[in-house]
Write a protein that holds these residues in place. Sequence first.
Motif, mmCIF file in Angstrom:
data_model
loop_
_atom_site.group_PDB
_atom_site.id
_atom_site.type_symbol
_atom_site.label_atom_id
_atom_site.label_comp_id
_atom_site.label_asym_id
_atom_site.label_seq_id
_atom_site.Cartn_x
_atom_site.Cartn_y
_atom_site.Cartn_z
ATOM 1 N N MET A 182 0.852 -1.197 0.000
ATOM 2 C CA MET A 182 0.000 0.000 0.000
ATOM 3 C C MET A 182 0.887 1.246 0.000
ATOM 4 S SD MET A 182 -2.984 1.089 2.710
ATOM 5 C CE MET A 182 -3.971 -0.355 2.331
ATOM 6 N N LYS A 183 0.468 2.241 -0.782
ATOM 7 C CA LYS A 183 1.209 3.496 -0.876
ATOM 8 C C LYS A 183 0.224 4.662 -0.781
ATOM 9 C CE LYS A 183 2.771 2.662 -5.002
ATOM 10 N NZ LYS A 183 2.058 1.400 -5.249
ATOM 11 N N PHE A 184 0.751 5.838 -0.478
ATOM 12 C CA PHE A 184 -0.115 7.019 -0.428
ATOM 13 C C PHE A 184 -0.740 7.289 -1.791
ATOM 14 C CE2 PHE A 184 2.650 8.140 3.274
ATOM 15 C CZ PHE A 184 1.645 8.156 4.224
ATOM 16 N N GLU A 185 -0.065 6.870 -2.858
ATOM 17 C CA GLU A 185 -0.594 7.074 -4.213
ATOM 18 C C GLU A 185 -1.849 6.251 -4.484
ATOM 19 O OE1 GLU A 185 3.700 8.205 -4.338
ATOM 20 O OE2 GLU A 185 2.530 6.566 -3.448
ATOM 21 N N ASP A 186 -2.146 5.289 -3.625
ATOM 22 C CA ASP A 186 -3.306 4.417 -3.853
ATOM 23 C C ASP A 186 -4.632 5.057 -3.449
ATOM 24 O OD1 ASP A 186 -1.622 2.421 -4.767
ATOM 25 O OD2 ASP A 186 -1.388 1.519 -2.782
ATOM 26 N N PHE A 187 -4.578 6.244 -2.837
ATOM 27 C CA PHE A 187 -5.786 6.885 -2.321
ATOM 28 C C PHE A 187 -6.208 8.070 -3.197
ATOM 29 C CE2 PHE A 187 -3.714 4.744 1.173
ATOM 30 C CZ PHE A 187 -4.760 4.125 1.833
ATOM 31 N N TRP A 188 -7.429 8.526 -2.968
ATOM 32 C CA TRP A 188 -7.995 9.647 -3.718
ATOM 33 C C TRP A 188 -7.743 10.964 -2.987
ATOM 34 C CZ3 TRP A 188 -10.140 9.100 -8.520
ATOM 35 C CH2 TRP A 188 -10.495 7.805 -8.914
ATOM 36 N N TYR A 189 -7.413 12.005 -3.755
ATOM 37 C CA TYR A 189 -7.150 13.320 -3.178
ATOM 38 C C TYR A 189 -7.931 14.389 -3.933
ATOM 39 C CZ TYR A 189 -3.274 10.854 -0.966
ATOM 40 O OH TYR A 189 -2.524 9.959 -0.245
ATOM 41 N N VAL A 190 -8.480 15.332 -3.195
ATOM 42 C CA VAL A 190 -9.204 16.445 -3.811
ATOM 43 C C VAL A 190 -8.209 17.337 -4.555
ATOM 44 C CG1 VAL A 190 -10.648 18.470 -3.399
ATOM 45 C CG2 VAL A 190 -10.944 16.421 -1.992
ATOM 46 N N VAL A 191 -8.552 17.705 -5.791
ATOM 47 C CA VAL A 191 -7.709 18.635 -6.550
ATOM 48 C C VAL A 191 -8.444 19.924 -6.897
ATOM 49 C CG1 VAL A 191 -6.112 16.930 -7.495
ATOM 50 C CG2 VAL A 191 -8.261 17.423 -8.698
ATOM 51 N N ALA A 192 -9.762 19.945 -6.699
ATOM 52 C CA ALA A 192 -10.511 21.166 -6.998
ATOM 53 C C ALA A 192 -11.953 21.017 -6.527
ATOM 54 C CB ALA A 192 -10.494 21.471 -8.499
ATOM 55 N N LEU A 193 -12.596 22.131 -6.333
ATOM 56 C CA LEU A 193 -14.040 22.148 -6.179
ATOM 57 C C LEU A 193 -14.643 21.984 -7.571
ATOM 58 C CD1 LEU A 193 -14.437 25.252 -3.820
ATOM 59 C CD2 LEU A 193 -14.082 22.859 -3.175
ATOM 60 N N SER A 194 -15.742 21.289 -7.671
ATOM 61 C CA SER A 194 -16.372 21.080 -8.983
ATOM 62 C C SER A 194 -16.646 22.402 -9.685
ATOM 63 C CB SER A 194 -17.677 20.300 -8.817
ATOM 64 O OG SER A 194 -17.428 18.984 -8.394
ATOM 65 N N LYS A 195 -17.095 23.392 -8.916
ATOM 66 C CA LYS A 195 -17.459 24.672 -9.516
ATOM 67 C C LYS A 195 -16.251 25.457 -10.022
ATOM 68 C CE LYS A 195 -17.532 27.128 -5.067
ATOM 69 N NZ LYS A 195 -18.392 27.873 -4.102
ATOM 70 N N GLN A 196 -15.051 25.075 -9.582
ATOM 71 C CA GLN A 196 -13.852 25.781 -10.035
ATOM 72 C C GLN A 196 -13.454 25.401 -11.451
ATOM 73 O OE1 GLN A 196 -11.233 24.552 -6.713
ATOM 74 N NE2 GLN A 196 -10.834 26.722 -6.394
ATOM 75 N N LEU A 197 -13.806 24.192 -11.864
ATOM 76 C CA LEU A 197 -13.347 23.686 -13.156
ATOM 77 C C LEU A 197 -14.399 23.923 -14.232
ATOM 78 C CD1 LEU A 197 -10.965 22.270 -14.522
ATOM 79 C CD2 LEU A 197 -12.083 20.091 -14.029
ATOM 80 N N LYS A 198 -14.256 25.005 -14.954
ATOM 81 C CA LYS A 198 -15.170 25.330 -16.045
ATOM 82 C C LYS A 198 -14.808 24.521 -17.296
ATOM 83 C CE LYS A 198 -16.704 28.518 -13.260
ATOM 84 N NZ LYS A 198 -17.945 28.300 -12.486
ATOM 85 N N SER A 199 -15.729 24.474 -18.238
ATOM 86 C CA SER A 199 -15.546 23.630 -19.426
ATOM 87 C C SER A 199 -14.379 24.072 -20.294
ATOM 88 C CB SER A 199 -16.835 23.636 -20.261
ATOM 89 O OG SER A 199 -17.156 24.957 -20.670
ATOM 90 N N ASN A 200 -14.010 25.351 -20.259
ATOM 91 C CA ASN A 200 -12.930 25.854 -21.111
ATOM 92 C C ASN A 200 -11.690 26.213 -20.305
ATOM 93 O OD1 ASN A 200 -14.017 28.016 -19.765
ATOM 94 N ND2 ASN A 200 -13.940 29.421 -21.520
ATOM 95 N N GLN A 201 -11.548 25.602 -19.132
ATOM 96 C CA GLN A 201 -10.495 25.992 -18.210
ATOM 97 C C GLN A 201 -9.579 24.817 -17.901
ATOM 98 O OE1 GLN A 201 -12.082 27.393 -14.479
ATOM 99 N NE2 GLN A 201 -10.282 28.603 -13.998
ATOM 100 N N VAL A 202 -8.309 25.115 -17.650
ATOM 101 C CA VAL A 202 -7.360 24.108 -17.190
ATOM 102 C C VAL A 202 -6.764 24.611 -15.873
ATOM 103 C CG1 VAL A 202 -5.540 25.094 -18.659
ATOM 104 C CG2 VAL A 202 -5.265 22.805 -17.694
ATOM 105 N N LEU A 203 -6.687 23.715 -14.878
ATOM 106 C CA LEU A 203 -6.175 24.071 -13.563
ATOM 107 C C LEU A 203 -4.837 23.388 -13.314
ATOM 108 C CD1 LEU A 203 -9.411 23.669 -11.386
ATOM 109 C CD2 LEU A 203 -8.504 25.772 -12.421
ATOM 110 N N SER A 204 -3.948 24.095 -12.653
ATOM 111 C CA SER A 204 -2.665 23.546 -12.250
ATOM 112 C C SER A 204 -2.759 23.099 -10.795
ATOM 113 C CB SER A 204 -1.565 24.598 -12.398
ATOM 114 O OG SER A 204 -0.355 24.150 -11.815
ATOM 115 N N ARG A 205 -2.403 21.843 -10.537
ATOM 116 C CA ARG A 205 -2.458 21.312 -9.176
ATOM 117 C C ARG A 205 -1.213 20.470 -8.906
ATOM 118 N NH1 ARG A 205 -5.706 24.723 -8.922
ATOM 119 N NH2 ARG A 205 -7.853 24.613 -8.096
#
Length: 340
Positions: A1-24
């Motif tokens: 098991m590694k930390f990479e095996d889990f899910w992590y939040v990268v954005a609020l749904s409302k932050q990611l618009k259809s024509n937008q790219v986010l850096s995380r």
Amino acid sequence: MKFEDFWYVVALSKQLKSNQVLSRQVLGEWLAIFRTKNGKPVALQDRCTHRNSRLSCGKVQQGYLQCPYHGWVYDESGGVVSIPSEGENFKPRASLKAKQYHTCEQDGFIYVCLTEEIKPQFSPFSMPYYQQPGWHYVRVVHRFNNNVTNCAENFIDIPHTVSVHPGIFRKSYQQKLEMTVTRTQGTVIANYHNEDTNLGWWTRFLNPSHHKIYHSDRFFMPNITSVEYQFAPRRHLFITSQSVPETETSTLVYTDATFSYGIWSYLATPFVSYTAKRIIGQDVKILQIQQEVIEKYGEKFAHTQADTIHVFVESIRKAIAQGKDPRTLPDKTIEVTFWV
């Protein structure tokens, strides 16, 4: 098991618009987050395979991500679907592919899992009573200059509240508290006994009739904390935090204060929002101080009975860091007495 095996939040749904790219950034990995034409979130390694430009500096057109340097275009799988300099002679090549990561959308969050497995073995954490009838929530985001372990410990630590949040969330009364702390299956559960209404400026609103208080703090591997208070049938509160490891010393924390106060819920929302931001802001400062000392003198802690919950959390995260499954750790329960 590694930390990479889990899910992590990268954005609020409302932050990611259809024509937008986010850096995380998660676990030191740079990510470019965007949506396909159908609205599905996509996470690619933030690196163009051509000349190593950052894809997050590019633009999204009809669900495809275009590199800002030479205009190479990537689809949701990370495959290159267009190279402007090749024009009509372009032919897709398997070697031209950006690294793609698992994504999903749940409870108003966009999640990424960095596992190398075809299918992640875990699911994202379900936020308590998210958008359920009769429940309201306030969602805030803060960056902490400290690691996930120290952040998680802070969020479920009672003794610090009288020093860091005096008058806001407890005062120093030297009240005797008892708690039962259990480590089992990658979780830590602390149930508190004989707790009264020493809750700072929340007291009169949260528990005006002085009902018996139910209070439980929980940690879920590898990065979730949830604090639950129930003061009366119509006074119920969860404070749930997801601590996202950007780097070893930078943690982005998404916190929901989810509450049901009956007819007072609407009126309580701005009050809850203000108080949550005030308390978390104070924690940001104290954890910054802690990190400064750790960087100079190293991470070596002394423990008291009241720190039992921290010792258990540390044991779980240490197991994952060593590639072990913390669910194999022996179940353990300790009765603790301390004063605040």
